[in-house]
Design a protein around this motif. Structure first.
Motif: not given
Length: 134
Positions: A102-106
């Motif tokens: 998961i990669n959030n806040g891009i």
């Protein structure tokens, strides 16, 4: 059902990027399937999901696809989780307890690089698992 304005923004962004190895397809409300022409070491295409967050940023996740692939075709992923968490952190990505990356806040301005790095990470995870299984 789909946010047509968002789809237009994403399509424009993708079209202006130099890489031609990515396509997006609406999946659910404010969620898109990212398809790449990258192929991992198992000859499976790399794909993942992009979601628009309520704050206007984006998130990427593979929804356990990579972990399932490793578990079903290479080796038990559980003993690799610490190493995979370290690898993911080098890309600014988290791995949850179930194995989803998961990669959030891009922000939109960083989305191109984040997508490319996410695809590279998922490819490297499969390569790493294959090396460790030998």
């Amino acid at each position: 059902m789909f946010n047509d304005a968002l789809f237009d923004v994403l399509s424009s962004s993708w079209n202006s990027w130099k890489e031609d190895d990515i396509a997006i397809k609406p999946y659910e409300d404010n969620e898109y399937l990212v398809l790449t022409n990258r192929v991992n070491g198992l000859n499976d295409g790399i794909s993942f999901y992009l979601t628009l967050n309520s704050d206007g940023t984006y998130s990427l996740t593979d929804k356990l696809l990579t972990s399932y692939l490793v578990n079903s075709q290479i080796t038990n992923i559980t003993p690799l989780m610490t190493d995979l968490a370290q690898m993911a952190s080098e890309y600014g990505v988290l791995i949850d307890n179930q194995g989803a990356f998961i990669n959030n806040g891009i922000p939109l301005d960083d989305l191109n690089v984040a997508v490319q790095n996410f695809a590279e990470l998922l490819d490297n995870v499969v390569d790493f698992a294959q090396l460790r299984a030998r």
